[in-house]
Design a protein around this motif. Structure first.
Motif, PDB file in Angstrom:
ATOM      1  N   GLN A   6       0.826  -1.213   0.000  1.00 26.99           N
ATOM      2  CA  GLN A   6       0.000   0.000   0.000  1.00 26.99           C
ATOM      3  C   GLN A   6       0.858   1.259   0.000  1.00 26.99           C
ATOM      4  N   SER A   7       2.018   1.208   0.658  1.00 30.46           N
ATOM      5  CA  SER A   7       2.882   2.395   0.696  1.00 30.46           C
ATOM      6  C   SER A   7       3.334   2.798  -0.708  1.00 30.46           C
ATOM      7  N   LEU A   8       3.603   1.825  -1.583  1.00 27.03           N
ATOM      8  CA  LEU A   8       3.954   2.145  -2.963  1.00 27.03           C
ATOM      9  C   LEU A   8       2.785   2.821  -3.662  1.00 27.03           C
ATOM     10  N   LEU A   9       1.601   2.270  -3.490  1.00 24.36           N
ATOM     11  CA  LEU A   9       0.402   2.844  -4.112  1.00 24.36           C
ATOM     12  C   LEU A   9       0.106   4.242  -3.575  1.00 24.36           C
ATOM     13  N   ASP A  10       0.389   4.464  -2.292  1.00 24.47           N
ATOM     14  CA  ASP A  10       0.177   5.786  -1.697  1.00 24.47           C
ATOM     15  C   ASP A  10       1.094   6.833  -2.318  1.00 24.47           C
ATOM     16  N   TYR A  11       2.356   6.449  -2.563  1.00 27.36           N
ATOM     17  CA  TYR A  11       3.311   7.380  -3.148  1.00 27.36           C
ATOM     18  C   TYR A  11       3.152   7.519  -4.657  1.00 27.36           C
ATOM     19  N   SER A  12       2.821   6.418  -5.306  1.00 26.95           N
ATOM     20  CA  SER A  12       2.822   6.414  -6.760  1.00 26.95           C
ATOM     21  C   SER A  12       1.634   5.621  -7.303  1.00 26.95           C
ATOM     22  N   PRO A  13       0.601   6.314  -7.756  1.00 27.48           N
ATOM     23  CA  PRO A  13      -0.554   5.611  -8.326  1.00 27.48           C
ATOM     24  C   PRO A  13      -0.198   4.744  -9.539  1.00 27.48           C
ATOM     25  N   LYS A  14       0.884   5.071 -10.246  1.00 27.73           N
ATOM     26  CA  LYS A  14       1.284   4.244 -11.398  1.00 27.73           C
ATOM     27  C   LYS A  14       1.775   2.881 -10.939  1.00 27.73           C
ATOM     28  N   ALA A  15       2.239   2.805  -9.713  1.00 26.28           N
ATOM     29  CA  ALA A  15       2.582   1.547  -9.040  1.00 26.28           C
ATOM     30  C   ALA A  15       3.579   0.682  -9.809  1.00 26.28           C
ATOM     31  N   THR A  16       4.535   1.322 -10.444  1.00 23.75           N
ATOM     32  CA  THR A  16       5.654   0.599 -11.031  1.00 23.75           C
ATOM     33  C   THR A  16       6.934   1.112 -10.380  1.00 23.75           C
ATOM     34  N   VAL A  17       8.000   0.422 -10.588  1.00 20.61           N
ATOM     35  CA  VAL A  17       9.258   0.837  -9.985  1.00 20.61           C
ATOM     36  C   VAL A  17      10.211   1.298 -11.081  1.00 20.61           C
ATOM     37  N   PRO A  18      11.167   2.134 -10.761  1.00 16.90           N
ATOM     38  CA  PRO A  18      11.483   2.632  -9.428  1.00 16.90           C
ATOM     39  C   PRO A  18      10.624   3.834  -9.048  1.00 16.90           C
ATOM     40  N   VAL A  19      10.571   4.051  -7.747  1.00 19.26           N
ATOM     41  CA  VAL A  19       9.968   5.254  -7.178  1.00 19.26           C
ATOM     42  C   VAL A  19      10.942   5.742  -6.119  1.00 19.26           C
ATOM     43  N   LEU A  20      11.255   7.020  -6.163  1.00 20.44           N
ATOM     44  CA  LEU A  20      12.127   7.611  -5.155  1.00 20.44           C
ATOM     45  C   LEU A  20      11.328   8.677  -4.427  1.00 20.44           C
ATOM     46  N   VAL A  21      11.372   8.630  -3.114  1.00 19.84           N
ATOM     47  CA  VAL A  21      10.738   9.654  -2.291  1.00 19.84           C
ATOM     48  C   VAL A  21      11.854  10.372  -1.557  1.00 19.84           C
ATOM     49  N   THR A  22      11.996  11.672  -1.826  1.00 19.87           N
ATOM     50  CA  THR A  22      13.068  12.438  -1.191  1.00 19.87           C
ATOM     51  C   THR A  22      12.721  12.748   0.256  1.00 19.87           C
ATOM     52  N   ILE A  23      13.696  13.209   0.983  1.00 19.49           N
ATOM     53  CA  ILE A  23      13.486  13.593   2.385  1.00 19.49           C
ATOM     54  C   ILE A  23      12.396  14.650   2.490  1.00 19.49           C
ATOM     55  N   ARG A  24      12.306  15.519   1.499  1.00 20.55           N
ATOM     56  CA  ARG A  24      11.281  16.574   1.503  1.00 20.55           C
ATOM     57  C   ARG A  24       9.925  16.085   1.008  1.00 20.55           C
ATOM     58  N   GLY A  25       9.840  14.793   0.655  1.00 23.60           N
ATOM     59  CA  GLY A  25       8.562  14.223   0.255  1.00 23.60           C
ATOM     60  C   GLY A  25       8.262  14.295  -1.232  1.00 23.60           C
ATOM     61  N   LYS A  26       9.209  14.775  -2.026  1.00 24.80           N
ATOM     62  CA  LYS A  26       9.006  14.794  -3.476  1.00 24.80           C
ATOM     63  C   LYS A  26       9.071  13.365  -4.007  1.00 24.80           C
ATOM     64  N   VAL A  27       8.126  13.018  -4.875  1.00 21.17           N
ATOM     65  CA  VAL A  27       8.067  11.684  -5.454  1.00 21.17           C
ATOM     66  C   VAL A  27       8.585  11.754  -6.894  1.00 21.17           C
ATOM     67  N   ILE A  28       9.586  10.914  -7.180  1.00 21.80           N
ATOM     68  CA  ILE A  28      10.160  10.834  -8.528  1.00 21.80           C
ATOM     69  C   ILE A  28       9.916   9.420  -9.020  1.00 21.80           C
ATOM     70  N   GLU A  29       9.207   9.296 -10.154  1.00 25.21           N
ATOM     71  CA  GLU A  29       8.697   7.989 -10.569  1.00 25.21           C
ATOM     72  C   GLU A  29       9.346   7.382 -11.813  1.00 25.21           C
ATOM     73  N   GLN A  30      10.289   8.033 -12.405  1.00 24.35           N
ATOM     74  CA  GLN A  30      10.924   7.490 -13.605  1.00 24.35           C
ATOM     75  C   GLN A  30      12.425   7.349 -13.367  1.00 24.35           C
ATOM     76  N   SER A  31      12.989   6.243 -13.835  1.00 23.78           N
ATOM     77  CA  SER A  31      14.420   6.005 -13.591  1.00 23.78           C
ATOM     78  C   SER A  31      15.276   7.126 -14.166  1.00 23.78           C
ATOM     79  N   ARG A  32      14.914   7.623 -15.318  1.00 16.90           N
ATOM     80  CA  ARG A  32      15.694   8.704 -15.937  1.00 16.90           C
ATOM     81  C   ARG A  32      15.637   9.968 -15.087  1.00 16.90           C
ATOM     82  N   ASP A  33      14.492  10.260 -14.535  1.00 15.48           N
ATOM     83  CA  ASP A  33      14.355  11.430 -13.657  1.00 15.48           C
ATOM     84  C   ASP A  33      15.132  11.241 -12.360  1.00 15.48           C
TER      85      ASP A  33
END
Length: 192
Positions: free
Chosen positions: A26-53
């Motif tokens: 559920q934590s993955l789904l909470d951060y990223s509705p696309k629900a694929t990996v990778p997902v990076l959540v920064t200390i400031r809470g920014k969600v980055i969902e693409q490996s290139r990004d």
């Protein structure tokens, strides 16, 4: 893999959590509705969902080896186009080549032949330099080599016998870097 390598090279400490995409937490789904990996959540809470990004995020914080080629705008544009071609043209063909039974429009060999335009492009570049941009490893190498590795591993006998000798040499160098060996070892340790 490419996101992990950029994070490793930038020297950024992250907590890695392996997830099964068949049983998404559920934590993955909470951060990223696309629900694929990778997902990076920064200390400031920014969600980055693409490996290139994620790669760009990491290298913009620390690029001690100049993987982004900051002072060469022409090389930066060439690198961007090469990675775009990999992500937008080669990667879909790689998926069809690997999982040809899901794409019955063509045979596995047909998908391989369609993807060879990119292998030839890379091989030609590597005839000029040790790496895709110049004599040093750059963002383009790290962004592209995991997909070439997947392609090569789909039919290693064919790949090893192919005409792409420069590409074979480059792939061998990339796979045998301490960076790659470390991230693969770390990944295995997470799965225990």
């Amino acid at each position: 893999m490419r996101a992990r390598m950029a994070i490793y090279r930038a020297g950024i400490k992250v907590e890695s959590i392996e997830v099964s995409l068949k049983n998404k937490p559920q934590s993955l789904l909470d951060y990223s509705p696309k629900a694929t990996v990778p997902v990076l959540v920064t200390i400031r809470g920014k969600v980055i969902e693409q490996s290139r990004d994620i790669m760009m995020w990491a290298l913009n914080q620390s690029d001690r080896d100049n993987w982004l080629m900051q002072t060469d705008s022409v090389a930066q544009e060439q690198m961007k186009k090469l990675i775009d071609t990999c992500d937008n043209d080669f990667k879909p063909l790689l998926d069809r080549y690997k999982y040809f039974d899901r794409y019955p429009e063509f045979s596995q060999q047909d998908y391989r032949q369609q993807a060879e335009f990119f292998l030839q492009l890379l091989d030609d570049r590597l005839a000029q330099n040790n790496f895709l941009m110049d004599k040093n490893m750059r963002l383009a190498d790290i962004a592209i080599f995991p997909f070439v590795r997947q392609f090569a591993n789909t039919d290693t006998e064919w790949f090893n016998a192919s005409k792409y000798k420069n590409l074979q040499r480059w792939l061998n160098v990339c796979v045998n870097t301490t960076m790659f060996e470390t991230i693969m070892a770390n990944r295995k340790n997470l799965n225990k």
